[in-house]
Design a protein around this motif. Structure first.
Motif, PDB file in Angstrom:
ATOM      1  N   LEU A   1      -5.368  -3.278  -6.606  1.00 34.27           N
ATOM      2  CA  LEU A   1      -5.001  -1.924  -6.216  1.00 34.27           C
ATOM      3  C   LEU A   1      -3.489  -1.765  -6.064  1.00 34.27           C
ATOM      4  CD1 LEU A   1      -5.882   0.930  -5.218  1.00 34.27           C
ATOM      5  CD2 LEU A   1      -5.973  -0.039  -2.908  1.00 34.27           C
ATOM      6  N   VAL A   2      -2.842  -2.742  -5.443  1.00 33.66           N
ATOM      7  CA  VAL A   2      -1.407  -2.620  -5.154  1.00 33.66           C
ATOM      8  C   VAL A   2      -0.535  -3.324  -6.183  1.00 33.66           C
ATOM      9  CG1 VAL A   2      -1.857  -2.414  -2.687  1.00 33.66           C
ATOM     10  CG2 VAL A   2      -1.331  -4.663  -3.642  1.00 33.66           C
TER      11      VAL A   2
ATOM     12  N   THR B   1      -7.709   5.639   2.093  1.00 34.45           N
ATOM     13  CA  THR B   1      -7.919   5.581   0.642  1.00 34.45           C
ATOM     14  C   THR B   1      -8.105   4.138   0.178  1.00 34.45           C
ATOM     15  OG1 THR B   1      -5.519   5.578   0.241  1.00 34.45           O
ATOM     16  CG2 THR B   1      -6.648   7.712   0.235  1.00 34.45           C
ATOM     17  N   ALA B   2      -7.389   3.210   0.808  1.00 34.67           N
ATOM     18  CA  ALA B   2      -7.568   1.799   0.462  1.00 34.67           C
ATOM     19  C   ALA B   2      -8.979   1.338   0.828  1.00 34.67           C
ATOM     20  CB  ALA B   2      -6.531   0.941   1.172  1.00 34.67           C
TER      21      ALA B   2
ATOM     22  N   LEU C   1       0.830  -1.205   0.000  1.00 36.30           N
ATOM     23  CA  LEU C   1       0.000   0.000   0.000  1.00 36.30           C
ATOM     24  C   LEU C   1       0.867   1.259   0.000  1.00 36.30           C
ATOM     25  CD1 LEU C   1      -2.806  -1.005   2.553  1.00 36.30           C
ATOM     26  CD2 LEU C   1      -3.116  -0.525   0.123  1.00 36.30           C
TER      27      LEU C   1
ATOM     28  N   HIS D   1      -1.055   4.608  -1.033  1.00 36.93           N
ATOM     29  CA  HIS D   1      -2.383   4.514  -0.430  1.00 36.93           C
ATOM     30  C   HIS D   1      -2.290   4.424   1.094  1.00 36.93           C
ATOM     31  CE1 HIS D   1      -5.368   4.352  -3.621  1.00 36.93           C
ATOM     32  NE2 HIS D   1      -4.509   3.655  -4.341  1.00 36.93           N
ATOM     33  N   SER D   2      -3.182   5.133   1.752  1.00 34.19           N
ATOM     34  CA  SER D   2      -3.328   5.045   3.203  1.00 34.19           C
ATOM     35  C   SER D   2      -4.428   4.044   3.520  1.00 34.19           C
ATOM     36  CB  SER D   2      -3.697   6.410   3.777  1.00 34.19           C
ATOM     37  OG  SER D   2      -4.983   6.808   3.308  1.00 34.19           O
ATOM     38  N   THR D   3      -4.633   3.788   4.812  1.00 31.56           N
ATOM     39  CA  THR D   3      -5.743   2.894   5.185  1.00 31.56           C
ATOM     40  C   THR D   3      -7.077   3.480   4.722  1.00 31.56           C
ATOM     41  OG1 THR D   3      -5.812   3.949   7.363  1.00 31.56           O
ATOM     42  CG2 THR D   3      -4.535   1.909   7.161  1.00 31.56           C
TER      43      THR D   3
ATOM     44  N   ASP E   1     -11.677   3.201   0.992  1.00 34.30           N
ATOM     45  CA  ASP E   1     -12.611   3.777   0.029  1.00 34.30           C
ATOM     46  C   ASP E   1     -12.621   2.975  -1.273  1.00 34.30           C
ATOM     47  OD1 ASP E   1     -13.282   5.761   1.816  1.00 34.30           O
ATOM     48  OD2 ASP E   1     -11.905   7.247   0.954  1.00 34.30           O
ATOM     49  N   HIS E   2     -11.450   2.549  -1.686  1.00 33.72           N
ATOM     50  CA  HIS E   2     -11.345   1.804  -2.947  1.00 33.72           C
ATOM     51  C   HIS E   2     -12.015   0.440  -2.844  1.00 33.72           C
ATOM     52  CE1 HIS E   2      -9.431   0.636  -6.776  1.00 33.72           C
ATOM     53  NE2 HIS E   2      -9.341  -0.560  -6.216  1.00 33.72           N
TER      54      HIS E   2
END
Length: 247
Positions: free
Chosen positions: A52-53, A19-20, A10, A15-17, A22-23
């Motif tokens: 995502l990652v 934003t992750a 992440l 990405h933060s906790t 939200d995704h």
């Protein structure tokens, strides 16, 4: 036990906790539990996070996927195998290059056949000019590893190094192009790797067998698989210890 692989992945993509979360569509506290308590997300969330990652599910959660599914995912990543690299159709090379838009990675000793392809150099330049990242790692011409490979392929002393130097001339029009970087590596090259976004051609190397006569395979990245990711990490490991190419 904390999931450091997920945390690191992440961070690497920014990405933060929150934003992750939200995704993926969950609460930020849920993501925090996945990170700090090594909780395993539901399959739909694992897939979204892996996408995502840019990492495989089997890498992020090694114990989450049954061995049978991991095996099937690995098999599914291998699109096609070829008895020799020279058997890879020209249309496939052209298609992979033309479809790529974000990343082109090449790990070779000399890779002469690439710059001998029509429009290969000009296409690399065009791709970089619209935002693609191009990284090409050649063998260091005078290195022990290059000389050993030259001997093992029965090419003769200094021949492979000379081929590398000769091939570099074709890439001169790309020097200074933003997004294109060349490096020299001194590693033992077990595989040549040609990555085009989420697909790649891997050319296995065999003692005493020239690269064009050795097997190759076409690999496509899957979220649950780790074949593509294994070769991706291999490229990155070599890239990180290589030096800017001396022209």
């Amino acid at each position: 036990m904390a999931n450091e692989r997920l945390r690191d992945a992440l961070m690497n993509v920014g990405h933060s906790t929150s934003t992750a979360a939200d995704h993926v569509g969950v609460d930020a506290k849920t993501v925090e539990r996945w990170l700090t308590q090594d909780r395993v997300p539901y399959p739909r969330h694992r897939g979204a996070l892996a996408l995502l990652v840019g990492r495989s599910e089997s890498y992020l959660w090694p114990d989450a996927l049954p061995a049978q599914r991991q095996s099937k995912a690995a098999a599914s990543e291998i699109v096609e195998t070829f008895p020799h690299r020279s058997d890879v159709p020209s249309q496939l090379w052209d298609s992979l290059l033309q479809r790529s838009s974000s990343r082109i990675d090449v790990l070779v000793h000399a890779g002469q056949f690439l710059h001998e392809r029509p429009n290969f150099i000009s296409t690399l330049k065009a791709k970089a000019e619209v935002g693609a990242c191009v990284r090409i790692a050649f063998g260091t011409p005078e290195s022990e590893a290059t000389e050993r490979r030259s001997s093992e392929e029965n090419l003769g002393q200094g021949v492979l190094g000379a081929r590398i130097r000769y091939g570099l001339v074709s890439y001169r029009p790309l020097l200074g192009t933003q997004g294109i970087e060349f490096r020299f590596h001194d590693t033992t090259l077990y595989n040549s790797i040609f990555r085009f976004d989420d697909e790649m051609i891997v050319n296995m190397h065999i003692y005493g067998v020239p690269g064009p006569h050795a097997p190759a395979m076409h690999v496509r990245k899957l979220a649950a698989g780790d074949v593509f990711e294994t070769y991706e990490r291999s490229f990155l490991d070599v890239w990180e210890q290589s030096e800017p190419a001396a022209w």
